[in-house]
Design an enzyme around this catalytic site. Structure first.
Site, mmCIF file in Angstrom:
data_model
loop_
_atom_site.group_PDB
_atom_site.id
_atom_site.type_symbol
_atom_site.label_atom_id
_atom_site.label_comp_id
_atom_site.label_asym_id
_atom_site.label_seq_id
_atom_site.Cartn_x
_atom_site.Cartn_y
_atom_site.Cartn_z
ATOM 1 N N THR A 16 0.837 -1.209 0.000
ATOM 2 C CA THR A 16 0.000 0.000 0.000
ATOM 3 C C THR A 16 0.867 1.253 0.000
ATOM 4 O O THR A 16 0.538 2.246 -0.668
ATOM 5 C CB THR A 16 -0.950 -0.012 1.218
ATOM 6 O OG1 THR A 16 -1.728 -1.210 1.159
ATOM 7 C CG2 THR A 16 -1.893 1.177 1.207
ATOM 8 N N LYS A 37 -8.255 -1.972 -5.234
ATOM 9 C CA LYS A 37 -7.911 -3.003 -4.236
ATOM 10 C C LYS A 37 -9.067 -3.998 -4.268
ATOM 11 O O LYS A 37 -10.035 -3.894 -3.504
ATOM 12 C CB LYS A 37 -7.751 -2.350 -2.862
ATOM 13 C CG LYS A 37 -7.576 -3.315 -1.706
ATOM 14 C CD LYS A 37 -6.145 -3.711 -1.450
ATOM 15 C CE LYS A 37 -6.057 -4.723 -0.326
ATOM 16 N NZ LYS A 37 -4.701 -5.110 0.036
HETATM 17 N N1 LIG Z 1 8.018 3.253 3.433
HETATM 18 C C1 LIG Z 1 7.265 3.285 4.541
HETATM 19 N N2 LIG Z 1 7.351 4.312 5.408
HETATM 20 C C2 LIG Z 1 6.601 4.347 6.525
HETATM 21 N N3 LIG Z 1 5.747 3.379 6.879
HETATM 22 C C3 LIG Z 1 5.623 2.328 6.049
HETATM 23 C C4 LIG Z 1 6.361 2.230 4.837
HETATM 24 N N4 LIG Z 1 6.045 1.085 4.222
HETATM 25 C C5 LIG Z 1 5.123 0.505 4.993
HETATM 26 N N5 LIG Z 1 4.879 1.239 6.088
HETATM 27 C C6 LIG Z 1 3.954 0.894 7.189
HETATM 28 O O1 LIG Z 1 4.053 -0.501 7.421
HETATM 29 C C7 LIG Z 1 2.756 -1.068 7.571
HETATM 30 C C8 LIG Z 1 2.537 -2.131 6.480
HETATM 31 O O2 LIG Z 1 2.656 -1.505 5.209
HETATM 32 P P1 LIG Z 1 1.537 -1.675 4.081
HETATM 33 O O3 LIG Z 1 0.168 -1.455 4.657
HETATM 34 O O4 LIG Z 1 1.926 -0.826 2.941
HETATM 35 O O5 LIG Z 1 1.721 -3.230 3.747
HETATM 36 P P2 LIG Z 1 0.852 -4.120 2.733
HETATM 37 O O6 LIG Z 1 1.807 -5.018 2.044
HETATM 38 O O7 LIG Z 1 0.020 -3.240 1.897
HETATM 39 O O8 LIG Z 1 -0.064 -4.972 3.724
HETATM 40 P P3 LIG Z 1 -1.440 -5.775 3.344
HETATM 41 O O9 LIG Z 1 -1.012 -7.125 2.898
HETATM 42 O O10 LIG Z 1 -2.143 -5.781 4.680
HETATM 43 O O11 LIG Z 1 -2.178 -4.993 2.317
HETATM 44 C C9 LIG Z 1 1.765 0.078 7.527
HETATM 45 O O12 LIG Z 1 1.494 0.502 8.843
HETATM 46 C C10 LIG Z 1 2.507 1.163 6.770
HETATM 47 O O13 LIG Z 1 2.079 2.464 7.135
HETATM 48 MG MG LIG Z 2 -2.040 -3.142 1.701
#
Ligand SMILES: Nc1ncnc2c1ncn2[C@@H]1O[C@H](COP(=O)(O)OP(=O)(O)OP(=O)(O)O)[C@@H](O)[C@H]1O
Ligand SMILES: [Mg+2]
Length: 258
Positions: A16, A37
């Site tokens: 995300t 999504k």
């Molecule tokens: N580059 C970044 N800087 C700051 N926070 C981050 C960063 N990347 C991810 N996060 C934080 O880490 C957590 C997980 O990231 P994210 O939600 O993007 O993962 P995801 O792969 O989309 O997860 P899901 O499988 O649940 O969709 C979130 O709280 C997000 O805000």
């Molecule tokens: Mg996500």
């Protein structure tokens, strides 16, 4: 359909975050990117017709200053399931069957109104969507090339190489991988060595997304600041690559900065 499908080596790996950066950059460049999504778990669906996106889509919309029309939402996020579990289990618990044809029909429809779609999967590539199909089947049906969010630290070599192999076995196109730092801290020599090792093994590592302070609380300001970092120079060429064919066919159509 033009665009890309963001998957990852795991859940919580930064898909995300990556989508927020790409959607913001794309729309800043004046190109009509939309995000989707298709399967959102762990979020209670709104009763009746939703007027606003929820979950990951709501977050990236906020980051990008994008306001998707209410009538697009059933196509951009057709399955919103309350249980925080794998899509197949969350669907089972909600008494819903996830239909790939419905998802792909919706994405195709949306792609008529967009220059490109950024679609986020759920979890990783082999996450089950029902009793037999996985996220790989949805990617195959969508025809979109894949952008893989990977972790930079220990364990990423195995997870990334397994994911790349899974894509190759299905002859699915990998645009590249981006190492996302989802927790605070410096880029360690081990992380940089991991990325070099992947490149040496033929994995296209496009770049890195650093940890962005205050990202969760102020996504737009944070992403706008991050986009000025030299470390994010890979963003615009990637977007250009994903929509190039379509833009080339539009006389006087918007062009990306590179
Ligand atoms: N580059 C970044 N800087 C700051 N926070 C981050 C960063 N990347 C991810 N996060 C934080 O880490 C957590 C997980 O990231 P994210 O939600 O993007 O993962 P995801 O792969 O989309 O997860 P899901 O499988 O649940 O969709 C979130 O709280 C997000 O805000
Ligand atoms: Mg996500």
């Amino acid at each position: 359909m033009r665009g890309l499908f963001i998957s990852g080596t795991d859940t919580g790996v930064g898909k995300t975050a990556l989508m927020a950066v790409l959607l913001t950059a794309g729309r800043l460049a004046g190109v009509n990117w939309m995000a989707a999504k298709p399967v959102q778990t762990g979020v209670r669906p709104v009763r009746g017709r939703p007027s606003r996106p929820v979950g990951d889509l709501a977050f990236v919309a906020r980051a990008a200053g994008w306001h998707p029309a209410a009538e697009w939402l059933p196509h951009l996020q057709p399955y919103v399931l309350p249980s925080r579990s794998s899509p197949h289990r969350a669907a089972e618990l909600a008494g819903v069957r996830i239909r790939l044809s419905r998802i792909v029909r919706g994405l195709c429809l949306m792609s008529r109104f967009a220059d490109g779609l950024i679609v986020e999967g759920a979890g990783g590539l082999l996450v089950p969507l029902d009793g037999s199909r996985t996220m790989l089947d949805l990617i195959a049906e969508s025809g979109l090339p894949v952008l893989l969010a990977i972790r930079p630290g220990l364990g990423t070599l195995n997870h990334t190489l397994l994911s790349v192999e899974a894509l190759a076995r299905r002859h699915l196109r990998l645009l590249g991988c981006v190492a996302v730092q989802s927790t605070p801290g410096a880029w360690t020599p081990l992380m940089l060595h991991n990325l070099d090792t992947l490149r040496q093994r033929g994995v296209p590592v496009l770049g890195r997304l650093p940890y962005m302070c205050r990202f969760a609380r102020a996504p737009r300001a944070t992403v706008l600041r991050a986009l000025r970092l030299p470390m994010l120079r890979w963003v615009y060429p990637l977007l250009t690559c994903a929509v190039r064919e379509r833009l080339n066919r539009v006389p006087g159509g918007a062009r990306m900065r590179s």
